[in-house]
Structure formats: C-alpha cells, structure tokens
Design a protein around this motif. Structure first.
Motif, PDB file in Angstrom:
ATOM      1  N   LYS A 182       0.823  -1.193   0.000  1.00 48.06           N
ATOM      2  CA  LYS A 182       0.000   0.000   0.000  1.00 48.06           C
ATOM      3  C   LYS A 182       0.866   1.257   0.000  1.00 48.06           C
ATOM      4  CE  LYS A 182      -3.862  -0.465   1.520  1.00 48.06           C
ATOM      5  NZ  LYS A 182      -5.115  -0.743   2.123  1.00 48.06           N
ATOM      6  N   THR A 183       0.474   2.170  -0.790  1.00 45.27           N
ATOM      7  CA  THR A 183       1.206   3.426  -0.808  1.00 45.27           C
ATOM      8  C   THR A 183       0.762   4.245   0.385  1.00 45.27           C
ATOM      9  OG1 THR A 183       0.741   3.281  -3.092  1.00 45.27           O
ATOM     10  CG2 THR A 183       1.923   5.205  -2.370  1.00 45.27           C
ATOM     11  N   VAL A 184       1.670   4.830   1.047  1.00 47.34           N
ATOM     12  CA  VAL A 184       1.277   5.380   2.313  1.00 47.34           C
ATOM     13  C   VAL A 184       1.637   6.812   2.539  1.00 47.34           C
ATOM     14  CG1 VAL A 184       1.060   3.430   3.770  1.00 47.34           C
ATOM     15  CG2 VAL A 184       3.285   4.155   3.021  1.00 47.34           C
ATOM     16  N   LEU A 185       2.746   7.184   2.005  1.00 50.13           N
ATOM     17  CA  LEU A 185       3.219   8.489   2.399  1.00 50.13           C
ATOM     18  C   LEU A 185       2.893   9.443   1.271  1.00 50.13           C
ATOM     19  CD1 LEU A 185       5.890   8.925   4.626  1.00 50.13           C
ATOM     20  CD2 LEU A 185       6.514   9.999   2.531  1.00 50.13           C
ATOM     21  N   ILE A 186       2.144  10.447   1.541  1.00 49.64           N
ATOM     22  CA  ILE A 186       1.870  11.416   0.500  1.00 49.64           C
ATOM     23  C   ILE A 186       3.137  12.203   0.283  1.00 49.64           C
ATOM     24  CG2 ILE A 186       0.648  13.484  -0.097  1.00 49.64           C
ATOM     25  CD1 ILE A 186      -1.598  12.774   1.266  1.00 49.64           C
ATOM     26  N   ALA A 187       3.570  12.251  -0.907  1.00 50.01           N
ATOM     27  CA  ALA A 187       4.659  13.197  -1.171  1.00 50.01           C
ATOM     28  C   ALA A 187       4.006  14.567  -1.155  1.00 50.01           C
ATOM     29  CB  ALA A 187       5.279  12.932  -2.529  1.00 50.01           C
ATOM     30  N   LEU A 218      -9.005  13.341   4.878  1.00 45.80           N
ATOM     31  CA  LEU A 218      -9.900  12.320   4.305  1.00 45.80           C
ATOM     32  C   LEU A 218      -9.101  11.261   3.544  1.00 45.80           C
ATOM     33  CD1 LEU A 218     -12.703  14.707   3.024  1.00 45.80           C
ATOM     34  CD2 LEU A 218     -13.023  12.946   4.780  1.00 45.80           C
ATOM     35  N   HIS A 219      -8.124  11.726   2.787  1.00 48.18           N
ATOM     36  CA  HIS A 219      -7.256  10.821   2.023  1.00 48.18           C
ATOM     37  C   HIS A 219      -6.548   9.853   2.975  1.00 48.18           C
ATOM     38  CE1 HIS A 219      -3.957  10.258  -1.187  1.00 48.18           C
ATOM     39  NE2 HIS A 219      -3.426   9.712  -0.106  1.00 48.18           N
ATOM     40  N   GLU A 220      -5.963  10.410   4.028  1.00 43.27           N
ATOM     41  CA  GLU A 220      -5.156   9.582   4.935  1.00 43.27           C
ATOM     42  C   GLU A 220      -6.000   8.784   5.920  1.00 43.27           C
ATOM     43  OE1 GLU A 220      -2.052   9.016   4.672  1.00 43.27           O
ATOM     44  OE2 GLU A 220      -1.302  10.643   3.416  1.00 43.27           O
ATOM     45  N   CYS A 221      -6.953   9.472   6.587  1.00 44.47           N
ATOM     46  CA  CYS A 221      -7.706   8.800   7.657  1.00 44.47           C
ATOM     47  C   CYS A 221      -8.664   7.765   7.108  1.00 44.47           C
ATOM     48  CB  CYS A 221      -8.557   9.772   8.460  1.00 44.47           C
ATOM     49  SG  CYS A 221      -7.697  11.153   9.124  1.00 44.47           S
ATOM     50  N   GLY A 228      -9.470   7.319   3.241  1.00 41.00           N
ATOM     51  CA  GLY A 228      -9.262   6.841   1.868  1.00 41.00           C
ATOM     52  C   GLY A 228      -8.456   5.556   1.806  1.00 41.00           C
ATOM     53  N   HIS A 229      -7.263   5.589   2.356  1.00 36.71           N
ATOM     54  CA  HIS A 229      -6.409   4.405   2.274  1.00 36.71           C
ATOM     55  C   HIS A 229      -6.988   3.219   3.031  1.00 36.71           C
ATOM     56  CE1 HIS A 229      -3.099   5.804  -0.075  1.00 36.71           C
ATOM     57  NE2 HIS A 229      -2.828   6.819   0.724  1.00 36.71           N
ATOM     58  N   GLY A 230      -7.738   3.511   4.085  1.00 35.45           N
ATOM     59  CA  GLY A 230      -8.242   2.408   4.909  1.00 35.45           C
ATOM     60  C   GLY A 230      -9.563   1.839   4.420  1.00 35.45           C
ATOM     61  N   GLU A 282      -3.601   3.005  -5.900  1.00 40.04           N
ATOM     62  CA  GLU A 282      -3.902   3.206  -4.482  1.00 40.04           C
ATOM     63  C   GLU A 282      -4.038   4.695  -4.150  1.00 40.04           C
ATOM     64  OE1 GLU A 282      -5.008   1.428  -2.260  1.00 40.04           O
ATOM     65  OE2 GLU A 282      -4.749   2.738  -0.530  1.00 40.04           O
ATOM     66  N   GLU A 283      -3.133   5.511  -4.679  1.00 42.33           N
ATOM     67  CA  GLU A 283      -3.228   6.952  -4.428  1.00 42.33           C
ATOM     68  C   GLU A 283      -4.476   7.544  -5.094  1.00 42.33           C
ATOM     69  OE1 GLU A 283      -1.521   8.473  -2.170  1.00 42.33           O
ATOM     70  OE2 GLU A 283      -0.426   6.602  -1.897  1.00 42.33           O
ATOM     71  N   THR A 284      -4.808   7.039  -6.268  1.00 41.26           N
ATOM     72  CA  THR A 284      -6.020   7.491  -6.964  1.00 41.26           C
ATOM     73  C   THR A 284      -7.248   7.224  -6.101  1.00 41.26           C
ATOM     74  OG1 THR A 284      -4.998   6.975  -9.093  1.00 41.26           O
ATOM     75  CG2 THR A 284      -7.383   7.211  -9.086  1.00 41.26           C
TER      76      THR A 284
END
Ligand code: ZN
Length: 690
Positions: free
Chosen positions: A3-8, A462-465, A467-469, A490-492
C-alpha cells in the motif's frame, strides 16, 4: 507491492497562497501557538528548489521528560542519514564527501561560473540525498566543467579524497567522473518502464548482475501464500549475487549499514528510558530488538505495538519504511519523523475518523467491495519536531502507516496530517502571483483564498484517515496483483475518496467545514493541478512517472473526458492562455464517485489489465503544446516547483549535575550550514558499503 502510504508533497499546498492568519482558526489551530510574526520561512533557493524552515509550535509546553524524549528520537532521526545516500546509489557517499571536501578546502575565486555551479550541484546532491532528482528520479548533471572538478580533486589533501581501498586519486577520478558527468551512466534512479526495471535502475537495492527475474523468482520462492500474516519479504536487505547465488545482505546491527544503525540504536536506548508510558517503551524496545536481529517478524511485532500505541503524545517513525525507491516495491528506504500530537487540530481528524463507518457505508462503490467494519482508523494532526532520511529535506504532509496489509487489516493503521509543514508551505506560497496567472477568475481566486488552507488540510485528512483504509480486496486476490501500477491506483483511490466526501453535507453537519461552498476551492485547484499546473514539474518531452502525479492526472483527465459532452469542466482560452473552467460542480462530484467505483473494482478484483489500461490512457501522456505553455507561464513567476525543509536545531541545557534541564529549539541555521554540520556529526558509514 504494498500500500502506498506516504503522501509526497501534494503539489497543491505548495503552489497556492491559500489563507493566512484568521483562517487557521477554522482548521482548529491554536492561534497562540503560531509562529511569531517575524518568523522567516524562506531559507535558500537554487535550481528548481526552495528551502524553507518550519516552526514547532507547542514544543515548550511539553514536559521536560517529553522534550528529552523528542531530543533523543531526533538524534536517532539524524543518524540514519548516510544510509539513504547509499541506498539511492552506491557512489553517492563518495560523491558527497568529495564535494564537501572541495567546499571546505576551496581556495580559489568564488565568483567564477564554475564555482557557482559547483555550489548549486552540491546543494542539489544534499537535497536529493544523491545524484538523482528526488522527484523525477533522473540524474542531474553538474553545470561546471569536468576539468574544474578534476582540478579541485587533485588540489585536495590526498587523505580527503574518498578513494576505494588500494585506489590512487587518478583511479578514483576515472571511476567517479562518468557517474557524475556522463548522462548515459546511471541515468535514472528508478525506472518504471523498460525491459528490466532492476538492471535499468541506478539505486543500490540490488547488487551487480541481479535481474528483475532473479528478484521476482527469489521472493516468490520465499512466499508462503497460505500465510495470513506474512512478513514484508525482502524489506530490509540488499539482494546480491555471490558466486552466482542470490543472497540477502541484511541492514542491521552487525550487518550492512551497521555503524549508522548502531548509533540510531544507542539514541533509541536513551529514548526508551524516558518513554511516556509502558506501551511506548515497549514500542521502542521492540524496534531496538529488530534493529539488532534484522528479523522481519520482529519488525511486524514492532509495527503492531506502534500502531496500537494511541495514548502517547510524542510519536515517531524510524526505520526502513517506504518502498517507493524500489521499482518492484520490495526494498524500503530509511526514514524518520519525530512528532507530537497537536491536540487542538486533532479534534478535527478524530471527528472524521470516529465517523469512518458512516463514510464507508456511503462510499459510491459496489457493496461487495465495502468493509463491513472499518477497523482502527486512528487519525491525528501532528507537529513535526525533526525530519530524517527519506523525509528530509523533501517532506511529506501526511503519513499513513504501517504498510503491511495484514497489520492494517487486523490492527488498523495510524494516519497523520502534518500541520506545521502544511502551514509553512502555505505561508511561503503567499504572494507569488501563481493564482493570478493560472486561475480563471476572481470567483475561484477568492474561494481559494478563503477556503484553500482548510480544504487542503481536510482533503489530506480524508485521504489519509479514510481513503487508504477504506474498501477491501475480494477473497483470494493477491495484494500485489496490480504490480507496478499499484501505487498509482492506491493513491487514486485515496484521493477520490477525499474528493467525493469533501463535498458531502456530512462535513458541514460535523462542523469541520465552514460552509457548503468551501469544497469548490479544493475541486478547482485539484482539476487545475491535475490537468495543467503540475506539469511544471515535468521536463519538456518527458512523461508523467511519479505515482502521485500520475494519480492526479488520471483523475483530472478521466473526469474531464467523461464530462466533456455536458461541459462539466472545460479548458478555455483567453489572451492565448489556457484556463480550467468548472461549469458544474455537482456533476463533477458524481464523476469523482463513478471513477472511485471503477478504481475500487480494479483494486478489489486485482484487475491488472484494467489498471494498466487506465493508467496508460489517462495518467502518463502529456500534451506537448499545453505543457510548453504552462512551463512558459510558470517561468515568468520565478517560482520553484519543489520545496524542502531545514530542521530546527535542538540543543540541551544541562544542570550542574550534568543532567538535561531543558531542551531548546532554535531556528537560525542555514541550509549549507546544516548540511555541513550533519556531515561532521551524523556521518558514520564507510564511503563504500559493499
Ligand atoms: Zn496516499
């Protein structure tokens, strides 16, 4: 791939003036904690980079024990610096040390073009932790002459030239000059396309002669597909060929990179003693133990302890974490972030995460891909106190860890928004003229001025909390099924989740968005960025490669195309300049929802062919005419497309018994000054780590 995790850097907050002062109250920020009005964010600029500094509000309100903890963790964050240089390319430490020796010993005229170009090159090497651009992954070339370099190396006291064992200075020069000057040698740190991604990539995760097939076969043979809690195979080692046989050289105490890891560990052991509570102490103990054994089962035990430590105010990341640097997504780069919770702003993120199930149940995706029960989405807003390794100087604004799918499934993940970094971007982005140049009309400009900062932060939350989950894989779907497209998809997915819900009246009901119009600011700049302005980061003739940029273009181009018949979004021309115009925000939201549904299906079913097609159709290609126009207009603004940060300097005040009486932070160190100090104080690896 994981999973991609860290937003650049989002590329959004970097470009926009957004708001200052009063607006920050809207994001829950404690005004009393803000940087003093005379705080100077801008530190330096060169090439395509601007260096900023960040303020650490609230540090002085921590207890002495917490400050001490932050201090030890910060020292541990700095000690791993050399590891990243060596991971990025095997000659990086030799080049950096040679350049630093020249920088310190140079006796000639500092006003010559060669010397000025030399300084720029050194600053770029520091910034990228090596000779390849931190974002494009392309090797950047020195703009001084090779003869200048050779002369300077020869002028150095011989003991300062980092030759390989048994090498003469001339032999060293013969070895190192093509690496620096020949565009064809080690041209790309990471290659995402071509025949053999491993052979074509210049990073140092794989030894001489190791091929992509070798790597894939080696790790496939190791995997037990029935294991429901698999380790992250290969995460913490270099894979090399010895006598024709593949072996892993593990990064651990007593293994590869031991001198640096030992120092990281010694600071962590100090931190252990001043941990805030037993749970946190256990996290540090487990990390130390893993650094000593290199056993990835211990890494998972640490990650589980870390993700379930929700009560501590101080927190940190320290270790081999993200896999963006490996085209196959197996090997992790070393990084560190030391932080503490911003209690005020965290309330906003907590509101979002407490309602995770509400959002999941209404996500515009097929019911069978939804999670019946969203687990352990913990969210907080943090204040960064120190950055290291792959988070320095280029810095994420949000982090979501750990990466292992099964830990996320069984124990949840921790998601953070780094508000003091976003704030620094925002403050430094003000008054650049960017908005006036690229935004269609005063309506959008004032909307972004009013709501830009809060909606950017909310979209990141929203993306982090959530979206990814959100969402789930269908039973039996290989988490690696999307291969080289998994990061982009995954980022999309996470971005679309954020875009869809930022326009939901639920946010208004929860009291975290100022009004029903605010989301339009985020929609406008997302579309403008994805369709046009992020192209400022791409060189003429090149395509989009980085996965976050691909994701943004994929979204923007897809909804643009699907909404074309109804003119939902248009590209309009005025005075020979192209602008994004959004005619129907409601329909745009529907389109984001439709795309989320398809992206989730691709992910849940592991549909590689569809992932490949949608990425190739929308995410990669660049319209050369529009690209040239955007570059030209951007050039006129004299802005830098990338930014990074110097760290604040932490110092201890000792009492007469030699104990720490206080930890103080200062904000005066310059960029080159900091880099040279790090070279003296935190550089423990040998130049060649074979
Ligand atoms: Zn993300």
């Amino acid at each position: 791939m994981k999973k991609t995790v860290l937003i650049a850097m989002t590329g959004i907050s970097m470009f926009f003036a957004g708001c200052t002062g009063g607006q920050k109250g809207a994001s829950g920020k404690n005004i009393a904690d803000m940087a003093p009005t005379d705080f100077k964010y801008e530190v330096d600029e060169f090439a395509d980079l601007q260096i900023l500094r960040y303020y650490v509000p609230g540090f002085k309100n921590l207890s002495l024990q917490q400050k001490e903890l932050v201090y030890y963790l910060s020292m541990a964050a700095l000690e791993g610096r050399d590891i990243l240089f060596d991971q990025n390319n095997k000659y990086n430490l030799a080049i950096r040390r040679t350049l630093e020796a020249i920088y310190t010993n140079y006796k000639g005229d500092k006003n010559t073009e060669d010397y000025k170009a030399f300084e720029v090159y050194l600053k770029r090497v520091w910034f990228s932790s090596g000779i390849h651009h931190h974002y494009s992954q392309d090797k950047f070339l020195p703009q001084f002459s090779q003869q200048f370099f050779v002369d300077q190396v020869k002028a150095l006291p011989v003991e300062l030239v980092p030759v390989k064992e048994g090498q003469t200075v001339d032999e060293f020069i013969t070895m190192i000059t093509p690496v620096m000057f020949d565009p064809a040698v080690m041209a790309k740190k990471i290659t995402q396309s071509g025949q053999d991604l491993i052979v074509a990539s210049a990073n140092n995760y794989y030894g001489e002669g190791v091929t992509q097939k070798d790597v894939v076969d080696f790790y496939n043979a190791m995997k037990d597909t029935t294991d429901l809690t698999p380790i992250s195979y290969g995460l913490n080692s270099r894979l090399v060929k010895e006598n024709g046989k593949l072996v892993e050289k593990v990064w651990k105490v007593g293994g590869l990179y031991s001198p640096a890891i030992e120092r990281v560990v010694s600071w962590l052991e100090k931190a252990e003693k001043v941990a805030e509570n037993d749970k946190q102490r256990d996290v540090i103990t487990k990390l130390v133990s893993y650094y000593k054994s290199g056993d990835l089962k211990e890494f998972d035990a640490y990650a589980v302890a870390w993700v379930t430590d929700l009560g501590s105010q101080v927190d940190f990341v320290n270790g081999f974490t993200e896999v963006y640097g490996d085209p196959l997504g197996i090997k992790a780069s070393w990084e560190s972030v030391v932080n503490f919770k911003n209690e005020e702003a965290t309330k906003r993120a907590e509101i979002i995460s407490n309602n995770a199930q509400w959002f999941e149940d209404r996500s515009p995706i097929d019911k069978k891909f939804r999670k019946e029960e969203v687990k352990g989405v913990s969210a907080k807003v943090i204040t960064v106190a120190q950055l290291g390794g792959d988070c320095y100087p280029a810095t994420p604004i949000g982090i979501n860890l750990p990466n292992a799918d099964w830990i996320r499934r069984d124990h949840g993940s921790k998601s953070v928004t780094i508000e003091n970094i976003m704030e620094a971007y925002d403050a430094a982005g003000a008054h650049t003229g960017f908005n006036d140049e690229f935004i269609w009309s005063d309506v959008e400009i004032s909307s972004i001025k009013k709501y830009g900062f809060i909606t950017d932060v909310l979209h990141t939350d929203l993306h982090e909390c959530l979206g990814h989950g959100s969402g789930k894989l269908l039973p039996g779907v290989d988490p690696n099924a999307l291969g080289e497209h998994s990061s982009t998809i995954e980022e999309t997915r996470a971005d679309l989740f954020g875009l869809y819900f930022i326009a939901d009246s639920k946010l208004l009901e929860l009291g975290i968005i100022p009004d029903a119009e605010a989301y339009k600011a985020e929609y406008y700049r997302f579309m403008m960025n994805g369709l046009m302005t992020q192209l400022v980061r791409i060189e003429p003739g090149k395509e989009v490669e980085e996965s976050h940029m691909r994701n943004r273009q994929l979204i923007a181009k897809w909804v643009f195309e699907k909404g074309q018949a109804e003119k939902v979004v248009e590209l309009k021309e005025r005075d020979g300049k192209t602008f994004v115009v959004i005619n129907d925000y409601t329909k745009l939201r529907d389109l984001f929802g439709q795309l989320l549904s398809e992206i989730q299906r691709i992910k849940s079913e592991g549909d590689f062919a569809a992932a490949k097609k949608i990425v190739e159709d929308y995410a990669v290609k660049v319209d050369p005419k529009l690209h040239a126009e955007v570059l030209e207009r951007y050039k006129g603004l004299n802005m830098k497309p990338y930014k990074g940060f110097v760290n604040p300097v932490m110092g201890t005040v000792l009492n007469d018994r030699g104990e720490i009486a206080d930890v103080v932070i200062t904000y005066t160190e310059g960029y080159a000054e900091q880099m040279m100090r790090y070279a003296r104080e935190y550089s423990s690896l040998p130049t060649y780590n074979d």
